[in-house]
Every structure is written in C-alpha cells, then in structure tokens.
Design a protein around this motif. Structure first.
Motif, PDB file in Angstrom:
ATOM      1  N   GLU A  57       0.762  -1.129  -0.001  1.00 44.64           N
ATOM      2  CA  GLU A  57       0.068   0.165   0.171  1.00 44.64           C
ATOM      3  C   GLU A  57       0.956   1.096   0.065  1.00 44.64           C
ATOM      4  N   ALA A  58       1.934   0.910   0.720  1.00 48.28           N
ATOM      5  CA  ALA A  58       2.809   2.471   0.677  1.00 48.28           C
ATOM      6  C   ALA A  58       3.540   2.591  -0.431  1.00 48.28           C
ATOM      7  N   VAL A  59       3.851   1.586  -1.142  1.00 44.23           N
ATOM      8  CA  VAL A  59       4.275   1.791  -2.452  1.00 44.23           C
ATOM      9  C   VAL A  59       3.388   2.359  -3.396  1.00 44.23           C
ATOM     10  N   LEU A  60       2.263   1.890  -3.421  1.00 47.13           N
ATOM     11  CA  LEU A  60       1.218   2.447  -4.449  1.00 47.13           C
ATOM     12  C   LEU A  60       0.685   3.599  -3.933  1.00 47.13           C
ATOM     13  N   ALA A  61       0.793   3.953  -2.885  1.00 45.88           N
ATOM     14  CA  ALA A  61       0.384   5.451  -2.431  1.00 45.88           C
ATOM     15  C   ALA A  61       1.312   6.434  -2.859  1.00 45.88           C
ATOM     16  N   VAL A  62       2.540   5.806  -2.897  1.00 47.71           N
ATOM     17  CA  VAL A  62       3.758   7.031  -3.686  1.00 47.71           C
ATOM     18  C   VAL A  62       3.387   7.066  -5.019  1.00 47.71           C
ATOM     19  N   ALA A  63       3.349   5.845  -5.735  1.00 44.16           N
ATOM     20  CA  ALA A  63       3.013   5.799  -7.051  1.00 44.16           C
ATOM     21  C   ALA A  63       1.884   6.544  -7.425  1.00 44.16           C
TER      22      ALA A  63
END
Length: 142
Positions: A57-63
């Motif tokens: 989720e953190a990676v997707l949020a950054v993306a």
C-alpha cells in the motif's frame, strides 16, 4: 490532468482498492473461521499478511502521488489522494503499533480480554476504501 497520468493513477488506485477489499474484508475475517486456526495462529498469519499489504500500500500510495503530481491534477483529485494517503499513515503510525503490542502479548501466551482496538483499523479501512473508490472514479472520469 493529462490522460496518461490520470490512467496510471486510476489503475494504481483500483489495484490498491482491490487489495484492501480482498485482504481486509475477505481474507482477514475468514481465516479465523478455518478449521484448526487458533487465535495465536490467526494472529501470526494476520501480522505477516498485513505487514505485506501495508508495505505494498505504501508503494502504491507513492506511485499514485507521483502520477497525480506529474499529471497536474486539480483539487478534486489531490484531495482524495491526500486523504487516502493520510488514512494509511494513521493506520501505520497510530493503530498498527497498538495492535502489534497486543498481538505480541497474545502470542507470548497472555490471556487478554477482547479488545476493540482492531475496530479502529477496520473503521479506517472502510474510510480508505471509500476514498479510494471516489478517487478511482474521479480519475476515470477526468
């Protein structure tokens, strides 16, 4: 907002939403109903699954943030993007540590009364899912 950034952010948003729905609202409650799954075993599995989910989720949020920033998004997109990210941050920084401390005690063999701490996480998941749905629809129609 430019079309490529909107499409990218929208796709990522719907992947993020799908993961939240599948894990938080399907896998998590069902695992405790499986034959032979004890509370400690379910907690151990849950910790691994949610640690992985939250990392993704953190990676997707950054993306999503990058796609929104690059695309020159209007406030109607920036607001839900910031909201979804903030809800995730509260889950990770405030609620998860409380849940982890409690599960550490249960896994160490303590018998604790039922806790409502996880209800805060669930409430934030519901808000986050609604926010992601709104963001995804807004991106798809922009």
């Amino acid at each position: 907002m430019n079309a490529a950034s909107a499409a990218t952010a929208g796709a990522i948003t719907f992947v993020w939403l799908g993961m939240v729905l599948a894990i938080s609202f399907l896998e998590a409650p069902l695992k405790f109903r499986a034959p032979g799954v004890t509370i400690p075993l379910g907690l151990g599995i849950g910790r691994l699954v949610f640690r992985a989910l939250n990392t993704v989720e953190a990676v997707l949020a950054v993306a999503v943030i990058i796609a929104v920033a690059v695309g020159g998004a209007p406030a109607a997109i920036i607001g839900p993007t910031a909201s979804a990210t903030a809800l995730l941050a509260v889950q990770l920084a405030v609620v998860r540590p409380v849940l982890n401390r409690r599960s550490d005690r249960v896994l160490a063999g303590e018998h604790l009364p039922r806790s409502r701490s996880h209800l805060w996480y669930v409430a934030l998941e519901i808000l986050k899912a609604a926010t992601l749905l709104a963001l995804g629809i807004t991106l798809a129609t922009s």
